[in-house]
Design an enzyme around this catalytic site. Structure first.
Site, PDB file in Angstrom:
ATOM      1  N   GLU A 195       0.799  -1.226   0.000  1.00  0.00           N
ATOM      2  CA  GLU A 195       0.000   0.000   0.000  1.00  0.00           C
ATOM      3  C   GLU A 195       0.834   1.279   0.000  1.00  0.00           C
ATOM      4  O   GLU A 195       0.430   2.283  -0.579  1.00  0.00           O
ATOM      5  CB  GLU A 195      -0.973   0.003   1.185  1.00  0.00           C
ATOM      6  CG  GLU A 195      -2.207  -0.865   0.971  1.00  0.00           C
ATOM      7  CD  GLU A 195      -1.958  -2.348   1.191  1.00  0.00           C
ATOM      8  OE1 GLU A 195      -0.860  -2.693   1.680  1.00  0.00           O
ATOM      9  OE2 GLU A 195      -2.839  -3.164   0.870  1.00  0.00           O
ATOM     10  N   HIS A 212     -10.999  -6.010   9.224  1.00  0.00           N
ATOM     11  CA  HIS A 212     -11.438  -5.678   7.869  1.00  0.00           C
ATOM     12  C   HIS A 212     -12.794  -4.988   7.843  1.00  0.00           C
ATOM     13  O   HIS A 212     -13.404  -4.880   6.790  1.00  0.00           O
ATOM     14  CB  HIS A 212     -11.521  -6.951   7.009  1.00  0.00           C
ATOM     15  CG  HIS A 212     -10.204  -7.427   6.506  1.00  0.00           C
ATOM     16  ND1 HIS A 212      -9.161  -7.709   7.342  1.00  0.00           N
ATOM     17  CD2 HIS A 212      -9.748  -7.667   5.253  1.00  0.00           C
ATOM     18  CE1 HIS A 212      -8.126  -8.113   6.627  1.00  0.00           C
ATOM     19  NE2 HIS A 212      -8.439  -8.098   5.366  1.00  0.00           N
TER      20      HIS A 212
END
Lengths: 326, 337
Positions: free
Chosen positions: A60, A129
């Site tokens: 990321e 998540h």
């Protein structure tokens, strides 16, 4: 107008902007060959090729850092984070670089880039998540944070974000992808960034919401109407800049407000909005402002427990009843 | 290289040295705030690479950036003004020591978070490839300490996967703050880390500016011809304390000898004299010019005004965007140029 899902509206906005401007490109995990984890970029790879639809490593910092670098050269990258939970891996590039480079170098650097990220719980993905940390990102000046609650706004706001010369974090709620609505087909249909919008008129109570909580607030308003209470629903759409205008206008008529967000209450969107209501319209307050938010727990996997923690339409309905003393 | 080019290079190195020495003094006096990372001892690296890079090559570096700012072509006056936080600084006083940049000189900062600019450099190289700027190389500097952070590995990997034209330059000055390389890095030669990404690499000496020029020219040519990234580990030293660049200040023969063997300015000084490129008197005169440039820069910076209060709200965003002050919306908007 055409009826479509929010997924289709977002996909349409991306497609049209890619067709319109060669400098727009997409980079992220599984955006290309796979077609996007949430199928938003399905068909893009075949149409635009690997130059403009770039599959990245699962890295990321490289995705956001790379997008920043490309934006500095004049391109308009759309960096996709598979979920906003992975933004923490790229936190430095979002808050220390994207949000600051323009200011820190006195306007020399421009970052016309969009970070798309999926937020929200309710899909049994477990604590790591399922977060809705939108307010965290709205804390930083220099970043624009946008999150639509309807397909129409999703298209118009995303197109504006792509055309913006500023870094925009565009937050999508995964459980809204199937939500349907009427969407303008005009390829230049744009919604302004940083403007709240009244989604329903009413004089008895103001319900402030954004993203997932917008359809919930509208549902709650329908329930309230059956009790003879007319709620005005104000959709923030943008968390930074935050447009309090329509909220205050509404509050000065209703004198009562409920703020609904999917994320945690503490230091959240509701905290900010209610503080501003007290600062800007104290003389109009007839009841304590209520916040509806997620229980302060890491979201559990078990479906029942998870729903127990998440804010529900009924919570908004009951909070509204409390503030109108209904 | 013409004689004047050699002397320009010598002058530039002395300007960088003197500017850092003066910055240290101004820091002691409280005229420079925050952090101040001096480049003293590493001048041959920025002067060497800076003098052979092409205008289309982007330069991006970490927080030890004053030398790179000057070698990229920013006027020392403007560098000094930024150090003093003045409005004539390259970042109008908003960046400070660690955040110098001049986009018109293709110098992209000045980045203060260790290693964070490494993926950004990869992205800039992607921008050039995407737009067909085939001749451009992004030259990205970082210290040995930055090669232990994840950004480095994500950035290097991406540059190789996408075959991006980046010259990765590790200025290995042997220490990441106070921790030596062998106490912080699993491998003692930084260049070995490029092996893990199948990336060509080499380790070179960074104290001789002529050598740095030759090595950098060769590697940049290779990137331009063959594409893809390349990692150059440049061995150098940063030393405060042993910082005097002025040969006149050395009284003892042994001190002069030490200077000519271990200091990048001393090494170059000796080279220019021994090769008959310049006389001692010419070097002396060039040295004096450099000192004058730095003194003028200090004068300029001290006389430059502070930014207006209004500047507080400039450049938060590039587009007109409402700004707030202490919780209240102001009438004005933030807008870039």
């Amino acid at each position: 107008m055409a009826r479509m899902t929010m997924r289709e509206a977002i996909s349409k906005a991306l497609w049209e902007e890619m067709e319109r401007d060669e400098n727009v490109f997409i980079m992220g995990e599984e955006v290309g060959v796979w077609g996007g984890t949430y199928a938003v970029t399905k068909g893009f790879y075949d149409r635009f090729g690997e130059k403009r639809v770039r599959d990245t490593p699962i890295a990321e910092a490289a995705i956001i850092g790379g997008a920043i670098g490309a934006a500095l050269t004049g391109l308009r990258p759309i960096a996709e984070l598979m979920t906003i939970n992975f933004a923490f891996v790229a936190m430095d590039h979002i808050v220390n670089e994207a949000a600051k480079l323009h200011y820190m170098f006195a306007g020399q650097f421009k970052l016309p880039m969009v970070i798309r990220a999926v937020s929200g719980g309710g899909r049994q993905l477990g604590a790591t998540h399922s977060q809705t940390p939108d307010a965290v990102f709205a804390h930083f000046p220099g970043l624009k944070v946008v999150s639509p609650g309807t397909p129409e706004d999703a298209k118009g706001l995303l197109k504006s974000a792509i055309r913006s010369d500023d870094p925009v974090l565009f937050i999508e709620n995964a459980t809204l992808y199937q939500a349907k609505g009427e969407v303008p087909e005009d390829e230049d249909y744009l919604e302004p960034l940083g403007k709240s919008k009244v989604q329903r008129e009413g004089d008895d109570v103001t319900i402030v919401a954004y993203s997932k909580m917008v359809p919930s607030a509208l549902e709650a308003a329908d329930m309230l109407a059956e009790d003879g209470i007319e709620a005005q629903v104000v959709d923030l759409r943008s968390l930074r800049p935050l447009d309090m205008g329509p909220v205050i206008d509404s509050f000065k008529r209703t004198n009562r407000a409920v703020i609904a967000e999917e994320g945690w209450r503490s230091y959240g969107v509701g905290s900010e909005v209610s503080a501003r209501i007290y600062e800007l319209a104290f003389d109009y307050v007839d009841a304590p402002v209520k916040r509806v938010a997620q229980a302060e727990v890491p979201l559990p996997y078990n479906a029942h427990l998870e729903q127990l923690a998440l804010p529900q339409t009924e919570d908004i309905y009951h909070a509204a009843k409390e503030v109108v003393y209904g | 290289m013409e004689k004047s080019d050699y002397l320009d290079l010598y002058r530039e190195m002395v300007v960088i040295r003197r500017l850092e020495e003066r910055a240290a003094e101004l820091y002691q006096k409280g005229k420079i705030g925050g952090f101040l990372h001096l480049y003293i001892g590493q001048e041959a690296v920025c002067a060497g690479i800076g003098s052979v890079r092409q205008p289309q090559d982007r330069i991006i570096t970490a927080y030890r950036d004053h030398g790179w700012a000057i070698s990229s072509g920013i006027d020392p006056k403007v560098v000094m003004a930024e150090l003093l936080g003045k409005v004539d600084g390259c970042s109008k006083g908003k960046g400070g020591s660690m955040h110098m940049a001049d986009v018109d000189k293709n110098f992209w900062g000045g980045h203060a978070i260790v290693g964070a600019h490494i993926p950004i450099a990869a992205g800039m190289a992607l921008g050039d490839v995407y737009q067909g700027n085939d001749d451009a190389v992004t030259i990205c500097m970082f210290g040995d300490g930055a090669t232990n952070i994840g950004f480095f590995h994500e950035g290097l990997n991406l540059s190789k996967v996408w075959d991006l034209p980046v010259l990765w330059v590790c200025e290995n000055n042997q220490y990441g703050m106070g921790t030596s390389v062998d106490r912080a890095s699993a491998v003692s030669e930084i260049r070995q880390k490029a092996e893990g990404y199948g990336m060509p690499n080499e380790r070179i000496e960074g104290m001789n500016v002529i050598q740095v020029r030759e090595d950098a020219t060769r590697v940049l040519d290779r990137i331009r011809k063959e594409g893809g990234p390349y990692l150059l580990e440049v061995l150098t030293y940063r030393y405060r304390g042993h910082s005097m660049g002025d040969p006149e200040r050395y009284r003892e023969k042994e001190e002069v000898k030490h200077w000519e063997e271990s200091d990048p300015i001393g090494i170059f000084h000796k080279y220019l004299r021994d090769e008959g490129i310049a006389t001692e008197a010419e070097l002396e005169a060039t040295f004096k010019e450099a000192e004058k440039i730095v003194e003028d820069a200090v004068d300029f910076a001290e006389n430059s005004p502070d930014p207006e209060d209004e500047a507080l709200f400039d450049h938060i965003y590039a587009e007109p965007t409402p700004v707030e002050y202490k919780g209240y919306r102001l009438e004005r908007e933030s807008e870039g140029r």
